[in-house]
Design a protein around this motif. Sequence first.
Motif, PDB file in Angstrom:
ATOM      1  N   LYS A  37       0.660  -1.073   0.020  1.00  0.00           N
ATOM      2  CA  LYS A  37       0.032   0.054  -0.059  1.00  0.00           C
ATOM      3  C   LYS A  37       0.715   1.048  -0.058  1.00  0.00           C
ATOM      4  N   ALA A  38       0.891   2.186  -1.077  1.00  0.00           N
ATOM      5  CA  ALA A  38       1.763   3.130  -1.159  1.00  0.00           C
ATOM      6  C   ALA A  38       1.181   4.446  -0.465  1.00  0.00           C
ATOM      7  N   THR A  39       2.210   4.752   0.412  1.00  0.00           N
ATOM      8  CA  THR A  39       1.647   6.022   1.277  1.00  0.00           C
ATOM      9  C   THR A  39       2.581   7.338   0.954  1.00  0.00           C
ATOM     10  N   GLY A  40       2.090   8.368   1.136  1.00  0.00           N
ATOM     11  CA  GLY A  40       2.954   9.538   0.698  1.00  0.00           C
ATOM     12  C   GLY A  40       2.666   9.911  -0.723  1.00  0.00           C
ATOM     13  N   LYS A  41       3.260  11.045  -1.208  1.00  0.00           N
ATOM     14  CA  LYS A  41       3.143  11.425  -2.792  1.00  0.00           C
ATOM     15  C   LYS A  41       4.491  10.907  -3.462  1.00  0.00           C
ATOM     16  N   TRP A  42       4.259  10.329  -4.667  1.00  0.00           N
ATOM     17  CA  TRP A  42       5.226   9.437  -5.540  1.00  0.00           C
ATOM     18  C   TRP A  42       5.596  10.317  -6.676  1.00  0.00           C
ATOM     19  N   THR A  43       6.908  10.247  -7.169  1.00  0.00           N
ATOM     20  CA  THR A  43       7.403  10.698  -8.390  1.00  0.00           C
ATOM     21  C   THR A  43       7.855   9.669  -9.373  1.00  0.00           C
ATOM     22  N   ALA A  44       7.910  10.015 -10.475  1.00  0.00           N
ATOM     23  CA  ALA A  44       8.446   9.181 -11.363  1.00  0.00           C
ATOM     24  C   ALA A  44       9.817   8.252 -10.856  1.00  0.00           C
ATOM     25  N   SER A  45      10.673   9.359 -10.193  1.00  0.00           N
ATOM     26  CA  SER A  45      11.893   8.807  -9.709  1.00  0.00           C
ATOM     27  C   SER A  45      11.698   7.578  -8.730  1.00  0.00           C
ATOM     28  N   ASP A  46      10.636   7.767  -7.840  1.00  0.00           N
ATOM     29  CA  ASP A  46      10.285   6.936  -6.850  1.00  0.00           C
ATOM     30  C   ASP A  46       9.749   5.624  -7.327  1.00  0.00           C
ATOM     31  N   MET A  47       9.049   5.739  -8.340  1.00  0.00           N
ATOM     32  CA  MET A  47       8.567   4.446  -9.148  1.00  0.00           C
ATOM     33  C   MET A  47       9.737   3.633  -9.762  1.00  0.00           C
TER      34      MET A  47
ATOM     35  N   SER B 198      12.523   3.522  -8.463  1.00  0.00           N
ATOM     36  CA  SER B 198      13.279   2.574  -7.520  1.00  0.00           C
ATOM     37  C   SER B 198      12.196   1.470  -7.030  1.00  0.00           C
ATOM     38  N   LEU B 199      11.026   1.788  -6.948  1.00  0.00           N
ATOM     39  CA  LEU B 199      10.224   0.572  -6.852  1.00  0.00           C
ATOM     40  C   LEU B 199      10.414  -0.819  -7.827  1.00  0.00           C
ATOM     41  N   ARG B 200      10.410  -0.092  -9.260  1.00  0.00           N
ATOM     42  CA  ARG B 200      10.955  -1.131 -10.177  1.00  0.00           C
ATOM     43  C   ARG B 200      12.050  -2.072  -9.902  1.00  0.00           C
ATOM     44  N   ILE B 201      13.077  -1.380  -9.643  1.00  0.00           N
ATOM     45  CA  ILE B 201      14.393  -1.926  -9.212  1.00  0.00           C
ATOM     46  C   ILE B 201      14.173  -3.302  -8.192  1.00  0.00           C
ATOM     47  N   VAL B 202      13.548  -2.772  -7.137  1.00  0.00           N
ATOM     48  CA  VAL B 202      13.065  -3.672  -6.236  1.00  0.00           C
ATOM     49  C   VAL B 202      12.330  -4.962  -6.427  1.00  0.00           C
ATOM     50  N   LEU B 203      11.286  -4.517  -7.543  1.00  0.00           N
ATOM     51  CA  LEU B 203      10.414  -5.571  -7.891  1.00  0.00           C
ATOM     52  C   LEU B 203      11.262  -6.616  -8.464  1.00  0.00           C
TER      53      LEU B 203
END
Length: 260
Positions: free
Chosen positions: A125-135, A137-142
């Motif tokens: 569950k994503a919390t806070g505001k996200w940017t393309a840069s944050d996404m 980082s998420l892709r790398i972890v996935l």
Amino acid sequence: MKHKKILVVLVVMGFTSVLLMGCKNDSVPATLPNTLTIIFDSKGGSEVARQTIEVGNRVTKPTEPTKKDAIFDGWYNTTEEYDFSSPIVKNMILYAKWIYNKEVSPQNVEGIFEGVAKGETVALKATGKWTASDMASLRIVLLENKGIRIRVDLSDSGLKEIPIGMLRSCSNLESIVLPASLETIGASAFYGCSSLASIDLSSTALASIGDYAFSSCYSLARIDLSSTALTSIGASAFSGCSSLESIDLSSSKLTSIGDD
């Protein structure tokens, strides 16, 4: 002659004794067991008592176990969910499957899967505001944790765009909920997300879907775009989606579409 007959009789008796002894093999039970044992491994959840069942009867479905920060998702016999309507014919161990609930923010993406084993399911569950840069980082972890099944809820992220190739090849992504603020899904954004079976776009402001955006999403069966502001769909946006049965465009304002 008499001695020879006695010798033959003794040899035959000895051979018969050997055969009889060979039949007394402890490894072969005289009768099959009348009862079988079912063990429930809750994988760290609350304890579930084992059951002793007569051969041919059915296992009684036990009360669901509980576990902190997790949702019980069924009993499995190795990789398949167990069918409690089937008669039992052998001893078994049934394993609990859990969905682990975790909150993920742009600040804690890197260690979000610590302590999660391969084969387990995590609902983020994503919390806070996200940017393309944050996404990114998420892709790398996935991609680094492909053995873990993942469901993502971005409904409160404030994202306006899923950029080009952002979740490409995340084959462990099973479902995703996108925010109302979403306007654009870039080219190849979900390309090769082969386990993606559910995507919720019902409450978004989506206006455009890029080329190859959902290409090779083999598990995607339906997609609802009826409540969006969609005006354009790029070329081959849904190519290779072999399980896709329907795309609802009933209330959209679609003006252009690619070659699909």
